[in-house]
Design a protein around this motif. Sequence first.
Motif, short mmCIF file in Angstrom:
data_model
loop_
_atom_site.label_atom_id
_atom_site.label_comp_id
_atom_site.label_asym_id
_atom_site.label_seq_id
_atom_site.Cartn_x
_atom_site.Cartn_y
_atom_site.Cartn_z
N ALA A 58 -7.27 -2.06 -4.75
CA ALA A 58 -6.09 -2.91 -4.88
C ALA A 58 -5.07 -2.24 -5.79
O ALA A 58 -5.41 -1.38 -6.61
N ALA A 59 -3.83 -2.64 -5.64
CA ALA A 59 -2.77 -2.12 -6.49
C ALA A 59 -2.97 -2.62 -7.92
O ALA A 59 -3.54 -3.69 -8.15
N VAL B 206 -4.10 2.86 -2.16
CA VAL B 206 -4.18 1.40 -2.13
C VAL B 206 -4.55 0.95 -0.71
O VAL B 206 -3.99 1.43 0.27
N GLN C 77 -1.12 5.18 -4.62
CA GLN C 77 -2.45 5.34 -5.19
C GLN C 77 -2.62 4.41 -6.38
O GLN C 77 -1.67 4.07 -7.07
N ALA C 78 -3.85 4.00 -6.58
CA ALA C 78 -4.17 3.14 -7.72
C ALA C 78 -5.52 3.55 -8.25
O ALA C 78 -6.38 4.07 -7.52
N TYR D 242 -9.25 2.88 -9.95
CA TYR D 242 -10.32 1.88 -9.91
C TYR D 242 -11.45 2.34 -10.82
O TYR D 242 -11.54 3.52 -11.17
N GLY E 222 0.79 -1.23 0.00
CA GLY E 222 0.00 0.00 0.00
C GLY E 222 0.82 1.27 0.00
O GLY E 222 0.24 2.36 0.10
#
Length: 703
Positions: free
Chosen positions: A435-436, A410, A380-381, A383, A341
């Motif tokens: 999620a990553a 994340v 950060q990811a 989505y 994360g």
Amino acid sequence: MAARRAISIILAAVLLFGLSWGALALPNEDYSLTGNEAEDIVTVASAQKGKRIDDFGWTVDWCAYFVCWAGARVGADFPNIGTVRGMALWFLNEQKGDFYCLREENYESLIALGLQDKDAPIRTTHDAFTPRKGDLVCYRWEGSSSDWSHIGIVTEDYDGSGYIHTVEGNTRINGVYQVAEMRRSYDGEVVGFIRPNYRVKTPPVDDRPGFTLTPGEVTLGLGDEGGAVLYATPSGKLPEQLGYEVSLDRPELADVFPRREGDGLAVALFGRTEGSGTLTVRMIDAESGAQLASRTAQITVQGGTYTVRYDSNGGTGAPRSQTQNRGQPLMLSAQIPARPGYEFVGWAERATADTPRYQPGGTYTAGRDITLYAVWRRAQAGYTVRHYQQGLPGETEYRLIEEEHLSAYVGEGVSPPVRNYIGFTSPEVQTATVAAGGETVISYYYVRNRYSLKLESGEGISGISGGGDYYYGERVPLTAELKKGYRFAGWYRDGALLDGQSGAELTMPAKDVTLEARAARDTAAGGCPFGDAEEHWAREAICYVWERDLFRGTSEEAFSPDAQMNRAMVVTVLYRLSGAKAPEHPPSFADVPEDAWYADAVGWAAAEGIVTGTGAGFDPEGAVTREQLATILYRYADGSPEGTLDGFPDRGEVSPWAVEALSWATEYALIRGRPDGSLDPQGTATRAEVATILMRYLEQMNG
């Protein structure tokens, strides 16, 4: 002896305060001590802590040395405190300020002398008020060789612990009176406080040239990569030609490189030999060579090796420690730790640092043992949020309408809002953990709503189809079947025409709908919908009155032309012909119910004087006679008596009240005789006869 002491006091006071005392006397208005001004007094007094009172030329032991000295030192005007009447008299007579004697017996003496108002704002009890910074304080030091009242200024606000901190000017230590810093019990030893009004002048600015040397201690490694820099920062009024001299008592320890930076100086050092020494920097007047100020710093040069250790700081996979010879640079490990994360952004010298100082594979040159801590940034990811709508019957079950691409940390839980689409039911809000890699997808499915379609039909419609429950947006076929003699007028919604075709199609809206199928009589078709009128002698009149909506059939396909016409039917026909509305308060008949289909027509005819009843009521079901019909029509037309009945053999059978009406009706040929030539006034009129008479009337009235 006492007089000699008094003279000493006065002379000392005059010498101490000098010519400035009169100019610095209290103004008439009050002046409150500010926090900064109190700090000035405390700072000056604290600088003299531990000095003998004799150093200031005072030889008496009963003066408030501190208060007097501090006031003169910083140029203050404030109440001066003493313990004898002579001092009080001198201050008062010279109008130098208010006198406050804190010893109770002296306070009472002043009141007796008339020099002190008994109502003056002074308290001699410890609970008068809580001391705060800047207050003047009296201590009663009992139990010593004598009973003293010690004078001091509070250096800190009372902290509630039972103690106050002061600087005093008449404290005896080992038999010598000194300026000293004290910590006294507030509850046990303090006699009273004074919160005086006084003015503290700004102390003279010390503008002598000087400088600071920072840091005061440095540790060097060996070699060019183990250096350090010290800075000399000048202050005060500097000469036009300013210079510095730098020396190291052990020149072999390090190479010294001074560098001017404006009026200041930067001194770079690089270690050469292990050991310690003193670096001295002197500020000089370059023109005269005189030294203005001097500062020193301790220099330590360390040999051997140094170690760099790594701390993953909440992560895993930290590199192993690295060791290097002092004076030699070290290439930091390229290994990168991991933390779910988070993103690794570099190394720092503090575990709490937000910004890295070193990067993997970079060079470390400080030459000292150190632990480097991983600096993390929450990763950060992206989505995806997808919105699907349920399709119509026969289509794909759900189709994608909208797709959003968002981002969050994340491991963070996100709850994207749902949409409000017309005609669809929104799902519950979902929560998902990001999620990553951006593989998190949240899908919302919106269910298509069903609504009700209600169909209604008017006159001339024999059948309709298409009603029921349908999905929003669904296409619904509508059909309407017509009766003979009618044409389709259209589908109506809320009174407005929606479609003029009997075979129409409705796209179902997002609400319940009611449609009405309407038809109009088709006069262009040249026929009536009544089978029993096809061969009848009055067919033309029957079609005439039906097309104008004056008569309606007794059923959808029958007119019953030979059936008797009752009184209710007659007034209803004329009511339709008039296009009038029923009066709000019509005359009533006992045999006409309010909810009867003919009630409005009878009420209208009675109000207009067209009918008057039979005496026992209106007799709505009674068959209308030929003379009654003529009378009703005569009154409706507002006719005038014309013609005679001489040509009819049965004229004597006409009721007197009907003579004028029948004369008018026969004159205009509205009513004609029977085949045998008789008038037959008492005979009943059939529906066909009334239709014929009404057609004749309308044709004559319309020219």
